[in-house]
Write a protein that holds these residues in place. Structure first.
Motif, PDB file in Angstrom:
ATOM      1  N   THR A 121       0.962  -1.277   0.137  1.00  0.00           N
ATOM      2  CA  THR A 121      -0.004   0.154   0.108  1.00  0.00           C
ATOM      3  C   THR A 121       0.928   1.217   0.163  1.00  0.00           C
ATOM      4  O   THR A 121       0.425   2.496   0.203  1.00  0.00           O
ATOM      5  N   ARG A 122       2.243   1.046  -0.260  1.00  0.00           N
ATOM      6  CA  ARG A 122       3.008   2.237  -0.325  1.00  0.00           C
ATOM      7  C   ARG A 122       2.762   3.297  -1.327  1.00  0.00           C
ATOM      8  O   ARG A 122       2.260   2.670  -2.394  1.00  0.00           O
ATOM      9  N   THR A 123       3.034   4.581  -1.298  1.00  0.00           N
ATOM     10  CA  THR A 123       2.847   5.332  -2.164  1.00  0.00           C
ATOM     11  C   THR A 123       4.152   5.459  -2.909  1.00  0.00           C
ATOM     12  O   THR A 123       5.214   5.804  -2.442  1.00  0.00           O
ATOM     13  N   PRO A 124       4.273   5.164  -4.481  1.00  0.00           N
ATOM     14  CA  PRO A 124       5.709   5.363  -4.959  1.00  0.00           C
ATOM     15  C   PRO A 124       6.383   6.551  -4.811  1.00  0.00           C
ATOM     16  O   PRO A 124       5.629   7.782  -4.815  1.00  0.00           O
ATOM     17  N   GLY A 125       7.595   6.661  -4.483  1.00  0.00           N
ATOM     18  CA  GLY A 125       8.252   7.873  -4.468  1.00  0.00           C
ATOM     19  C   GLY A 125       9.180   7.980  -5.665  1.00  0.00           C
ATOM     20  O   GLY A 125       9.756   9.188  -5.592  1.00  0.00           O
ATOM     21  N   CYS A 126       9.054   7.181  -6.654  1.00  0.00           N
ATOM     22  CA  CYS A 126      10.022   7.321  -7.741  1.00  0.00           C
ATOM     23  C   CYS A 126       9.320   6.284  -8.884  1.00  0.00           C
ATOM     24  O   CYS A 126       8.847   5.342  -8.514  1.00  0.00           O
ATOM     25  N   HIS A 160      14.811  -6.878  -4.036  1.00  0.00           N
ATOM     26  CA  HIS A 160      14.875  -5.442  -3.545  1.00  0.00           C
ATOM     27  C   HIS A 160      13.620  -5.064  -2.917  1.00  0.00           C
ATOM     28  O   HIS A 160      12.689  -4.903  -3.661  1.00  0.00           O
ATOM     29  N   PRO A 161      13.812  -4.732  -1.457  1.00  0.00           N
ATOM     30  CA  PRO A 161      12.436  -4.370  -1.046  1.00  0.00           C
ATOM     31  C   PRO A 161      11.810  -3.132  -1.535  1.00  0.00           C
ATOM     32  O   PRO A 161      10.683  -2.774  -1.260  1.00  0.00           O
ATOM     33  N   GLY A 162      12.704  -2.118  -2.240  1.00  0.00           N
ATOM     34  CA  GLY A 162      12.237  -1.057  -2.558  1.00  0.00           C
ATOM     35  C   GLY A 162      11.315  -1.106  -3.850  1.00  0.00           C
ATOM     36  O   GLY A 162      10.526  -0.034  -4.231  1.00  0.00           O
ATOM     37  N   GLY A 163      11.419  -2.027  -4.580  1.00  0.00           N
ATOM     38  CA  GLY A 163      10.731  -2.352  -5.805  1.00  0.00           C
ATOM     39  C   GLY A 163       9.170  -2.529  -5.438  1.00  0.00           C
ATOM     40  O   GLY A 163       8.828  -3.471  -4.833  1.00  0.00           O
ATOM     41  N   MET A 164       8.099  -2.031  -6.036  1.00  0.00           N
ATOM     42  CA  MET A 164       6.852  -1.908  -5.809  1.00  0.00           C
ATOM     43  C   MET A 164       6.043  -2.722  -7.057  1.00  0.00           C
ATOM     44  O   MET A 164       5.355  -3.515  -6.623  1.00  0.00           O
ATOM     45  N   SER A 165       6.307  -2.221  -8.206  1.00  0.00           N
ATOM     46  CA  SER A 165       5.711  -2.882  -9.138  1.00  0.00           C
ATOM     47  C   SER A 165       6.367  -2.742 -10.487  1.00  0.00           C
ATOM     48  O   SER A 165       7.375  -1.816 -10.591  1.00  0.00           O
ATOM     49  N   LEU A 178       8.667  -0.695 -23.196  1.00  0.00           N
ATOM     50  CA  LEU A 178       8.627   0.145 -22.000  1.00  0.00           C
ATOM     51  C   LEU A 178       7.989  -0.569 -20.710  1.00  0.00           C
ATOM     52  O   LEU A 178       7.047  -0.884 -20.615  1.00  0.00           O
ATOM     53  N   ASN A 179       9.071  -0.562 -19.658  1.00  0.00           N
ATOM     54  CA  ASN A 179       8.589  -0.852 -18.184  1.00  0.00           C
ATOM     55  C   ASN A 179       8.387   0.486 -17.489  1.00  0.00           C
ATOM     56  O   ASN A 179       9.479   1.247 -17.321  1.00  0.00           O
ATOM     57  N   TYR A 180       7.398   0.431 -17.048  1.00  0.00           N
ATOM     58  CA  TYR A 180       6.994   1.577 -16.052  1.00  0.00           C
ATOM     59  C   TYR A 180       6.866   1.012 -14.421  1.00  0.00           C
ATOM     60  O   TYR A 180       6.064   0.164 -14.217  1.00  0.00           O
ATOM     61  N   ALA A 181       7.941   1.049 -13.728  1.00  0.00           N
ATOM     62  CA  ALA A 181       8.113   0.516 -12.687  1.00  0.00           C
ATOM     63  C   ALA A 181       8.162   1.426 -11.316  1.00  0.00           C
ATOM     64  O   ALA A 181       8.579   2.815 -11.368  1.00  0.00           O
ATOM     65  N   GLU A 182       7.320   1.233 -10.381  1.00  0.00           N
ATOM     66  CA  GLU A 182       7.213   2.183  -9.013  1.00  0.00           C
ATOM     67  C   GLU A 182       8.205   1.631  -7.960  1.00  0.00           C
ATOM     68  O   GLU A 182       8.272   0.496  -7.816  1.00  0.00           O
ATOM     69  N   TRP A 183       8.755   2.626  -7.409  1.00  0.00           N
ATOM     70  CA  TRP A 183       9.922   2.272  -6.389  1.00  0.00           C
ATOM     71  C   TRP A 183       9.495   2.844  -5.361  1.00  0.00           C
ATOM     72  O   TRP A 183       8.676   4.173  -5.589  1.00  0.00           O
ATOM     73  N   GLU A 184      10.100   2.674  -4.144  1.00  0.00           N
ATOM     74  CA  GLU A 184       9.805   3.382  -2.919  1.00  0.00           C
ATOM     75  C   GLU A 184      10.590   4.712  -2.962  1.00  0.00           C
ATOM     76  O   GLU A 184      10.058   5.723  -2.399  1.00  0.00           O
ATOM     77  N   SER A 185      11.479   4.717  -3.443  1.00  0.00           N
ATOM     78  CA  SER A 185      12.279   5.931  -3.505  1.00  0.00           C
ATOM     79  C   SER A 185      13.380   5.755  -4.553  1.00  0.00           C
ATOM     80  O   SER A 185      13.667   4.838  -5.308  1.00  0.00           O
ATOM     81  N   ALA A 186      13.919   7.165  -5.108  1.00  0.00           N
ATOM     82  CA  ALA A 186      15.120   7.012  -6.118  1.00  0.00           C
ATOM     83  C   ALA A 186      16.262   6.366  -5.425  1.00  0.00           C
ATOM     84  O   ALA A 186      17.036   5.442  -6.478  1.00  0.00           O
ATOM     85  N   GLN A 187      16.319   6.491  -4.297  1.00  0.00           N
ATOM     86  CA  GLN A 187      17.614   5.845  -3.664  1.00  0.00           C
ATOM     87  C   GLN A 187      17.488   4.401  -3.693  1.00  0.00           C
ATOM     88  O   GLN A 187      18.634   3.894  -3.795  1.00  0.00           O
ATOM     89  N   ALA A 188      16.243   3.890  -3.542  1.00  0.00           N
ATOM     90  CA  ALA A 188      16.249   2.403  -3.379  1.00  0.00           C
ATOM     91  C   ALA A 188      16.638   1.898  -4.829  1.00  0.00           C
ATOM     92  O   ALA A 188      17.286   0.861  -4.745  1.00  0.00           O
ATOM     93  N   HIS A 189      16.095   2.536  -5.672  1.00  0.00           N
ATOM     94  CA  HIS A 189      16.531   2.252  -6.964  1.00  0.00           C
ATOM     95  C   HIS A 189      17.985   2.154  -7.354  1.00  0.00           C
ATOM     96  O   HIS A 189      18.628   1.101  -7.983  1.00  0.00           O
ATOM     97  N   ILE A 190      18.578   3.255  -7.090  1.00  0.00           N
ATOM     98  CA  ILE A 190      20.020   3.369  -7.081  1.00  0.00           C
ATOM     99  C   ILE A 190      20.602   2.220  -6.378  1.00  0.00           C
ATOM    100  O   ILE A 190      21.814   1.594  -6.890  1.00  0.00           O
ATOM    101  N   ASP A 191      20.181   2.200  -5.264  1.00  0.00           N
ATOM    102  CA  ASP A 191      21.036   1.011  -4.430  1.00  0.00           C
ATOM    103  C   ASP A 191      20.664  -0.349  -4.978  1.00  0.00           C
ATOM    104  O   ASP A 191      21.948  -1.013  -4.969  1.00  0.00           O
ATOM    105  N   ILE A 200      17.889  -6.584  -8.865  1.00  0.00           N
ATOM    106  CA  ILE A 200      18.198  -6.061 -10.144  1.00  0.00           C
ATOM    107  C   ILE A 200      19.339  -6.805 -10.855  1.00  0.00           C
ATOM    108  O   ILE A 200      20.252  -6.414 -10.371  1.00  0.00           O
ATOM    109  N   GLY A 201      18.824  -7.698 -11.988  1.00  0.00           N
ATOM    110  CA  GLY A 201      20.066  -8.102 -12.652  1.00  0.00           C
ATOM    111  C   GLY A 201      21.079  -8.836 -12.340  1.00  0.00           C
ATOM    112  O   GLY A 201      22.280  -8.668 -12.475  1.00  0.00           O
TER     113      GLY A 201
END
Length: 233
Positions: A121-126, A160-165, A178-191, A200-201
């Motif tokens: 139920t998190r709101t995507p941050g990135c 990674h727990p930061g990935g939401m969808s 095209l993949n539209y991915a929702e993440w908890e935050s930009a930093q979570a994706h960078i990490d 990821i990968g």
């Protein structure tokens, strides 16, 4: 009536038959902000243009220079009717407020597969957009590559727990995914990108297959913030 919303779009809505993605280059973070304000003002002072437009969302790129637009149409025919009767006057008003906008690309897609964490139920941050290009049109290859990505994701022992969808779309010309991915935050994706094996990968046979797919021409990864949502009200 046109109504503004802070809610992120639901990419799995079954009524969306023609999702469109487009990119504008505006140049600077200040011009990003002004362009978003101009879009909001232009749309809010007009009636909602068509019942078959289900939602229109604008995102600011973390590069500080671009805007991404995501529109949810019931059909391509509905968009074409809008383009002929309403689109230019709106663009003209926006261009008057923010001269020099470069409209780079309008991509026509169909959603193919989505992966969503159950109960999240998190709101995507990135928002992370992964744009994949292939050498020439091949709808079968588009679908097979996305299926291989899901196989690779399922092979991850510790996502990674930061990935939401992740919502995979196929271009109607057969050349892109095209993949539209929702993440908890930009930093979570960078990490996640910096730590192979954590979601990821990873260096697995499944991911190597995805990355070396025959006909894969190239890919880009871009991060965005949801800046504006417009819906009928």
């Amino acid at each position: 009536m046109t109504r503004r919303t802070d809610a992120h779009p639901d990419l799995t809505r079954p009524e969306v038959g023609a999702p469109f993605f487009s990119t504008w280059r505006v140049g600077t973070p200040e011009r990003q902000r002004k362009a978003v304000e101009a879009i909001a003002a232009t749309w809010e002072r007009r009636p909602w243009p068509a019942p078959d437009l289900l939602g229109y969302h604008v995102y600011t790129g973390h590069d500080g220079t671009t805007l991404m637009h995501y529109s949810q149409w019931a059909s391509e025919q509905a968009y074409e009717a809008f383009r002929k009767t309403h689109r230019q006057e709106r663009n003209d008003e926006i261009d008057t407020a923010v001269p020099g906008i470069e409209r780079l690309h309008l991509g026509r897609y169909r959603r193919y597969r989505s992966g969503v964490r159950d109960g999240d139920t998190r709101t995507p941050g990135c928002i992370v957009i992964v744009d994949i290009e292939f050498e020439g049109p091949d709808p079968d290859r588009q679908r097979a590559w996305v299926d291989a990505v899901f196989d690779a994701l399922e092979s991850e022992a510790k996502p990674h727990p930061g990935g939401m969808s992740a919502h995979f779309h196929l271009s109607t010309d057969g050349t892109r995914v095209l993949n539209y991915a929702e993440w908890e935050s930009a930093q979570a994706h960078i990490d996640a990108l910096a730590a192979p094996g954590d979601g990821i990968g990873s260096a697995t046979a499944e991911w190597q297959r995805v990355q070396s797919w025959p006909g894969l021409k190239g890919s880009t990864v871009s991060r965005y913030d949801h800046a504006l949502g417009l819906i009928p009200g």
